[in-house]
Design an enzyme around this catalytic site. Structure first.
Site, PDB file in Angstrom:
ATOM      1  N   GLY A  16     -15.774  19.525  -4.442  1.00 39.66           N
ATOM      2  CA  GLY A  16     -16.168  20.131  -5.708  1.00 39.66           C
ATOM      3  C   GLY A  16     -15.021  20.807  -6.439  1.00 39.66           C
ATOM      4  N   GLY A  18     -15.279  22.592  -9.188  1.00 43.46           N
ATOM      5  CA  GLY A  18     -15.889  23.520 -10.149  1.00 43.46           C
ATOM      6  C   GLY A  18     -15.134  24.838 -10.121  1.00 43.46           C
ATOM      7  N   VAL A  84     -19.237  12.649  -2.018  1.00 45.36           N
ATOM      8  CA  VAL A  84     -19.448  12.827  -0.579  1.00 45.36           C
ATOM      9  C   VAL A  84     -20.928  12.635  -0.287  1.00 45.36           C
ATOM     10  CG1 VAL A  84     -19.208  14.400   1.371  1.00 45.36           C
ATOM     11  CG2 VAL A  84     -17.520  14.435  -0.482  1.00 45.36           C
ATOM     12  N   GLU A 175     -29.874  30.270 -25.208  1.00 43.58           N
ATOM     13  CA  GLU A 175     -28.753  29.776 -26.017  1.00 43.58           C
ATOM     14  C   GLU A 175     -29.073  28.413 -26.626  1.00 43.58           C
ATOM     15  OE1 GLU A 175     -25.383  30.181 -23.347  1.00 43.58           O
ATOM     16  OE2 GLU A 175     -25.232  32.324 -23.794  1.00 43.58           O
ATOM     17  N   ASP A 305     -22.344  28.379  -6.291  1.00 37.24           N
ATOM     18  CA  ASP A 305     -23.795  28.231  -6.486  1.00 37.24           C
ATOM     19  C   ASP A 305     -24.520  27.658  -5.266  1.00 37.24           C
ATOM     20  OD1 ASP A 305     -23.487  29.069  -9.065  1.00 37.24           O
ATOM     21  OD2 ASP A 305     -24.348  27.281  -9.995  1.00 37.24           O
ATOM     22  N   ALA A 322     -20.590  31.890 -12.680  1.00 37.52           N
ATOM     23  CA  ALA A 322     -19.196  31.493 -12.460  1.00 37.52           C
ATOM     24  C   ALA A 322     -18.358  32.575 -11.764  1.00 37.52           C
ATOM     25  CB  ALA A 322     -18.574  31.074 -13.788  1.00 37.52           C
TER      26      ALA A 322
HETATM   27  C1  LIG Z   1     -25.899  25.138 -18.935  1.00 36.02           C
HETATM   28  C2  LIG Z   1     -25.255  26.167 -18.058  1.00 36.02           C
HETATM   29  C3  LIG Z   1     -24.780  27.353 -18.613  1.00 36.02           C
HETATM   30  C4  LIG Z   1     -24.183  28.323 -17.800  1.00 36.02           C
HETATM   31  N1  LIG Z   1     -23.720  29.463 -18.381  1.00 36.02           N
HETATM   32  C5  LIG Z   1     -23.070  30.379 -17.618  1.00 36.02           C
HETATM   33  C6  LIG Z   1     -22.496  31.534 -18.217  1.00 36.02           C
HETATM   34  O1  LIG Z   1     -22.590  31.753 -19.442  1.00 36.02           O
HETATM   35  N2  LIG Z   1     -21.822  32.411 -17.401  1.00 36.02           N
HETATM   36  C7  LIG Z   1     -21.711  32.192 -16.065  1.00 36.02           C
HETATM   37  O2  LIG Z   1     -21.064  32.993 -15.363  1.00 36.02           O
HETATM   38  N3  LIG Z   1     -22.248  31.115 -15.466  1.00 36.02           N
HETATM   39  C8  LIG Z   1     -22.919  30.199 -16.220  1.00 36.02           C
HETATM   40  N4  LIG Z   1     -23.461  29.087 -15.626  1.00 36.02           N
HETATM   41  C9  LIG Z   1     -23.389  28.954 -14.168  1.00 36.02           C
HETATM   42  C10 LIG Z   1     -22.015  28.486 -13.743  1.00 36.02           C
HETATM   43  O3  LIG Z   1     -21.662  27.334 -14.455  1.00 36.02           O
HETATM   44  C11 LIG Z   1     -22.050  28.207 -12.242  1.00 36.02           C
HETATM   45  O4  LIG Z   1     -22.401  29.402 -11.581  1.00 36.02           O
HETATM   46  C12 LIG Z   1     -20.705  27.722 -11.737  1.00 36.02           C
HETATM   47  O5  LIG Z   1     -20.377  26.488 -12.335  1.00 36.02           O
HETATM   48  C13 LIG Z   1     -20.738  27.550 -10.220  1.00 36.02           C
HETATM   49  O6  LIG Z   1     -19.478  27.115  -9.791  1.00 36.02           O
HETATM   50  P1  LIG Z   1     -19.351  26.189  -8.498  1.00 36.02           P
HETATM   51  O7  LIG Z   1     -17.902  26.074  -8.230  1.00 36.02           O
HETATM   52  O8  LIG Z   1     -20.245  26.702  -7.430  1.00 36.02           O
HETATM   53  O9  LIG Z   1     -19.958  24.780  -8.936  1.00 36.02           O
HETATM   54  P2  LIG Z   1     -19.662  23.863 -10.199  1.00 36.02           P
HETATM   55  O10 LIG Z   1     -18.821  24.550 -11.190  1.00 36.02           O
HETATM   56  O11 LIG Z   1     -21.006  23.371 -10.634  1.00 36.02           O
HETATM   57  O12 LIG Z   1     -18.850  22.655  -9.573  1.00 36.02           O
HETATM   58  C14 LIG Z   1     -19.380  21.800  -8.617  1.00 36.02           C
HETATM   59  C15 LIG Z   1     -18.534  20.539  -8.561  1.00 36.02           C
HETATM   60  O13 LIG Z   1     -18.924  19.793  -7.411  1.00 36.02           O
HETATM   61  C16 LIG Z   1     -18.946  18.414  -7.720  1.00 36.02           C
HETATM   62  N5  LIG Z   1     -19.869  17.761  -6.762  1.00 36.02           N
HETATM   63  C17 LIG Z   1     -21.166  18.067  -6.541  1.00 36.02           C
HETATM   64  N6  LIG Z   1     -21.665  17.299  -5.548  1.00 36.02           N
HETATM   65  C18 LIG Z   1     -20.666  16.491  -5.138  1.00 36.02           C
HETATM   66  C19 LIG Z   1     -20.564  15.482  -4.145  1.00 36.02           C
HETATM   67  N7  LIG Z   1     -21.600  15.166  -3.349  1.00 36.02           N
HETATM   68  N8  LIG Z   1     -19.389  14.836  -4.009  1.00 36.02           N
HETATM   69  C20 LIG Z   1     -18.327  15.150  -4.792  1.00 36.02           C
HETATM   70  N9  LIG Z   1     -18.372  16.106  -5.750  1.00 36.02           N
HETATM   71  C21 LIG Z   1     -19.516  16.780  -5.918  1.00 36.02           C
HETATM   72  C22 LIG Z   1     -19.433  18.386  -9.160  1.00 36.02           C
HETATM   73  O14 LIG Z   1     -19.034  17.171  -9.802  1.00 36.02           O
HETATM   74  C23 LIG Z   1     -18.745  19.618  -9.750  1.00 36.02           C
HETATM   75  O15 LIG Z   1     -17.494  19.302 -10.327  1.00 36.02           O
HETATM   76  C24 LIG Z   1     -24.062  28.096 -16.413  1.00 36.02           C
HETATM   77  C25 LIG Z   1     -24.541  26.906 -15.859  1.00 36.02           C
HETATM   78  C26 LIG Z   1     -25.118  25.948 -16.660  1.00 36.02           C
HETATM   79  C27 LIG Z   1     -25.612  24.654 -16.067  1.00 36.02           C
END
Ligand SMILES: Cc1cc2nc3c(=O)[nH]c(=O)nc-3n(C[C@H](O)[C@H](O)[C@H](O)COP(=O)(O)OP(=O)(O)OC[C@H]3O[C@@H](n4cnc5c(N)ncnc54)[C@H](O)[C@@H]3O)c2cc1C
Length: 437
Positions: A16, A18, A84, A175, A305, A322
């Site tokens: 990931g 993210g 994965v 939003e 998340d 985030a």
């Molecule tokens: C519409 C929306 C609005 C939001 N607004 C806010 C906000 O204003 N403020 C805030 O703080 N948070 C906000 N969030 C929440 C925030 O985006 C998440 O908390 C944050 O992205 C989590 O980060 P992460 O690194 O856990 O996962 P993510 O950023 O979601 O990254 C996960 C990554 O894993 C990859 N992945 C997943 N499964 C697999 C797999 N099996 N194999 C390979 N790759 C994989 C995905 O492609 C992705 O790139 C929002 C979320 C959404 C959907």
């Protein structure tokens, strides 16, 4: 331990790219580890602005950034596009679309996905908005349904094309419904002068008694007021019973005829097969200790998340935002260095910087600790925080110019149907449930 990479350094595989995965990798720059990041996309998505892509305010590439470019010059970092499918903890390996990948340490940072709470028909017919492809599908669907409405002779025929129902009044729902209302208020008469603005309706549906449940009373009350000023019909205490693609039905017997239902009512962890089921808890999240080590594992961690850090202080874990993912990524990097140096690791502590949501083009609500403010200054704060959080300088500039342009012209211009929206195609490619499942 024999190293998975054959190099003298331990190999850390991160699933990931993210918010969490990126911070972790950045903080391991120049450290004695080999990093391999796997992601099914070759870009990072700035999810907080997806709603502006979905409503034609921003182009998709202004909120995405190539992962390889972020790590240009980081010598201990490799990236592979791969999905994965399975974790094999007993072999320290992963089954992926590019074959088997071995690790010494694994970090799961796969984020979350939309939760339809088991309602297959609703999942089939409604639109989620968690990724760029989904936001682009939504943009096409909104525009195609407006185009379709133009061709219809009577108000009754046009009604389902012009009713927009957003389910879930968390920050995303607030939003998004605000942005669709702005599209109706400022764009409809320019792009579709033949359509009557009063026929286009925007509903925000929430099962709980108020919008923005996670924020303060003031934020909730003010955002409701702002939404109503924009012409959004806010329906709280309203549970969705089901949606069949033509009509959405509610628990109180009421219903709305619509071809536009957008689901932002729930999320769940994006868990990969292979972990023992005791590690997966409520909300499909992976339980970890305060070092982000997964329950029952020795070398597999989860952050962001998908993870839930359950301790006495945080019995329900942290919010899915985030900053949690970023802080856990940074913290885990520090702990990895300690592990390598045989030093004791430190527990994770979340520093809550507050929360905010914008409603329309110049109003927002902000809660920072005990400080709460709403309105235009809150919107400036929201803009500043989001601009600064975007990954690259280029994205910051592009988004800023777009926002300034739209602010004065009321006419941000990314209303393109690049790929025609087709539900049948999406159901097929995304393996969604069929309508009659
Ligand atoms: C519409 C929306 C609005 C939001 N607004 C806010 C906000 O204003 N403020 C805030 O703080 N948070 C906000 N969030 C929440 C925030 O985006 C998440 O908390 C944050 O992205 C989590 O980060 P992460 O690194 O856990 O996962 P993510 O950023 O979601 O990254 C996960 C990554 O894993 C990859 N992945 C997943 N499964 C697999 C797999 N099996 N194999 C390979 N790759 C994989 C995905 O492609 C992705 O790139 C929002 C979320 C959404 C959907």
């Amino acid at each position: 331990m024999e190293k998975a990479s054959g190099s003298k350094f331990p190999k850390i595989v991160i699933i990931g790219g993210g918010f969490g995965g990126i911070e972790l990798s950045k903080h391991l720059d120049d450290k004695p580890v080999d990093i391999v990041m796997l992601d099914k996309h070759n870009y990072h998505t700035f999810q907080p602005l997806l709603y502006q892509v979905a409503t034609g305010g921003l182009e998709a590439d202004s909120i995405a950034f190539p992962l390889r470019k972020i790590f240009e010059g980081q010598k201990n970092f490799k990236f592979r596009i791969a999905e994965v499918m399975k974790i094999n903890p007993e072999k320290n390996s992963l089954d992926t679309t590019i074959g088997e990948v071995k690790y010494d340490y694994l970090v799961i940072a796969t984020g979350s996905t939309t939760n339809f709470f088991g309602n297959k028909q609703t999942e089939h017919f409604s639109m989620p908005m968690k990724s760029i492809p989904e936001a682009l599908n939504l943009r096409s669907m909104i525009l195609q349904n407006l185009e379709e409405a133009l061709l219809l002779g009577t108000k009754e025929e046009r009604e389902p094309y012009l009713n927009f129902v957003v389910v879930g009044a968390g920050p995303t729902g607030v939003e998004l419904s605000g942005a669709i209302a702005e599209l109706r208020n400022h764009i409809l008469h320019k792009d579709y002068p033949e359509l009557n603005k009063d026929e286009m309706k925007v509903y925000l549906v929430e099962g709980l008694p108020k919008v923005l449940q996670v924020m303060s009373e003031q934020a909730s009350a003010k955002s409701t007021e702002f939404l109503k000023e924009l012409g959004v019909e806010v329906m709280t205490d309203t549970m969705v019973k089901g949606y069949n693609g033509k009509e959405i039905k509610f628990g109180d017997g009421k219903s709305i005829k619509t071809h536009n239902v957008i689901w932002s009512a729930g999320v769940m962890g994006q868990v990969i097969d292979g972990l023992p089921k005791e590690a997966i808890v409520k909300g499909n999240r992976i339980q970890t200790d305060d070092r982000n080590l997964i329950t029952g594992q020795k070398n597999i961690y989860a952050i962001g998340d998908v993870a839930v850090v359950i301790t006495e202080d945080t019995p329900k874990g942290h919010p899915g935002v985030a900053p949690v993912a970023m802080q856990q990524g940074t913290h885990l990097a520090k702990n990895f260095i300690k592990i390598i140096n045989n030093e004791p690791t430190a527990p994770f502590k979340y520093f809550d910087k507050g929360s905010m949501a914008t409603v329309g083009r110049n109003k927002a609500v902000v809660d920072i600790g005990k400080i709460r403010f709403q309105g235009f200054f809150a919107w400036l704060t929201w803009m500043f925080v989001h601009l600064m959080s975007l990954i690259s300088f280029r994205n910051k500039v592009v988004v800023f110019i777009n926002w300034i342009g739209s602010y004065f012209s009321y006419n941000g211009g990314a209303r393109l149907i690049i790929r025609k929206f087709s539900r049948e195609e999406i159901v097929e490619t995304e393996h969604l449930p069929k309508a009659d499942d």
